[in-house]
Design an enzyme around this catalytic site. Structure first.
Site, mmCIF file in Angstrom:
data_model
loop_
_atom_site.group_PDB
_atom_site.id
_atom_site.type_symbol
_atom_site.label_atom_id
_atom_site.label_comp_id
_atom_site.label_asym_id
_atom_site.label_seq_id
_atom_site.Cartn_x
_atom_site.Cartn_y
_atom_site.Cartn_z
ATOM 1 C CD GLU A 79 -3.041 1.183 2.267
ATOM 2 O OE1 GLU A 79 -3.799 0.006 2.255
ATOM 3 O OE2 GLU A 79 -3.517 2.153 3.120
ATOM 4 C CG ASP A 80 1.775 3.363 3.186
ATOM 5 O OD1 ASP A 80 0.416 3.673 2.190
ATOM 6 O OD2 ASP A 80 1.303 2.536 4.477
#
Ligand code: ZN
Length: 190
Positions: A79-80
């Protein structure tokens, strides 16, 4: 000194080499998050967060499944960071990759949709993914209390608490110890 994780077999039999798996996941996550900081005033190193999630699982939830702990350490890499699911599958096997994918938001969606989907999908998440989700929410609420993002006003922090509880209510019944911890943290809602 190389910062690349040491290569490992791509799959891990449960219990076969738990410590090796966890160290590998930590090395992988530390490498992927190496240039990131948390949103708190002190801009803490990002890796503190996945470590805190793993810590909560083991020490507060009594979760000792190394695959879940490894997934917790890896939970924000897709996600990051630029991490692709195939890298995690290659390094850690499909089981761990699937857990990480289950707790990964689709960053192409706007924040409101991501939050709504988390509530909707939590009920159907696997047991392992629910554990990671629970510990993640506990850590995020604690951060919100102890070192909130510099730019978040009271309303935004309250909104975050309320949303975290909505997610939590979808997965209650997963781990009583973690749920009690969550409730205790939630009771301190600003
Ligand atoms: Zn997280």
């Amino acid at each position: 000194m190389s910062t690349q994780p040491i290569s490992r077999p791509s799959t891990f039999a449960a219990g076969a080499d738990d410590i090796g798996l966890i160290i590998q996941a930590l090395a992988f996550a530390a490498h992927k998050h190496r240039d990131q900081r948390r949103k708190d005033v002190k801009a803490s190193p990002y890796i503190n967060h996945p470590i805190a999630v793993a810590h909560v699982l083991y020490h507060e939830g009594g979760v000792s499944d190394a695959r879940v702990i490894a997934a917790a350490l890896l939970h924000d890499t897709i996600e990051d960071t630029e991490t692709h699911a195939s890298e995690i599958e290659h390094e850690f096997g499909k089981g761990i990759c699937d857990i990480v994918l289950e707790v990964t938001d689709d960053t192409r969606l706007d924040k409101a949709d991501r939050r709504r989907l988390q509530v909707e999908r939590s009920a159907d998440a696997s047991h392992s993914a629910r554990l990671v989700k629970l510990a993640d929410k506990i850590c995020n609420l604690r951060d919100m209390l102890n070192s909130p993002p510099a730019s978040w006003d009271l309303g935004r922090r309250r909104e975050y608490f309320d949303w975290a509880r909505q997610v939590m209510e979808q997965i209650r019944g997963t781990n009583r110890r973690l749920e009690a911890v969550f409730d205790k943290v939630f009771a301190r809602r600003p």
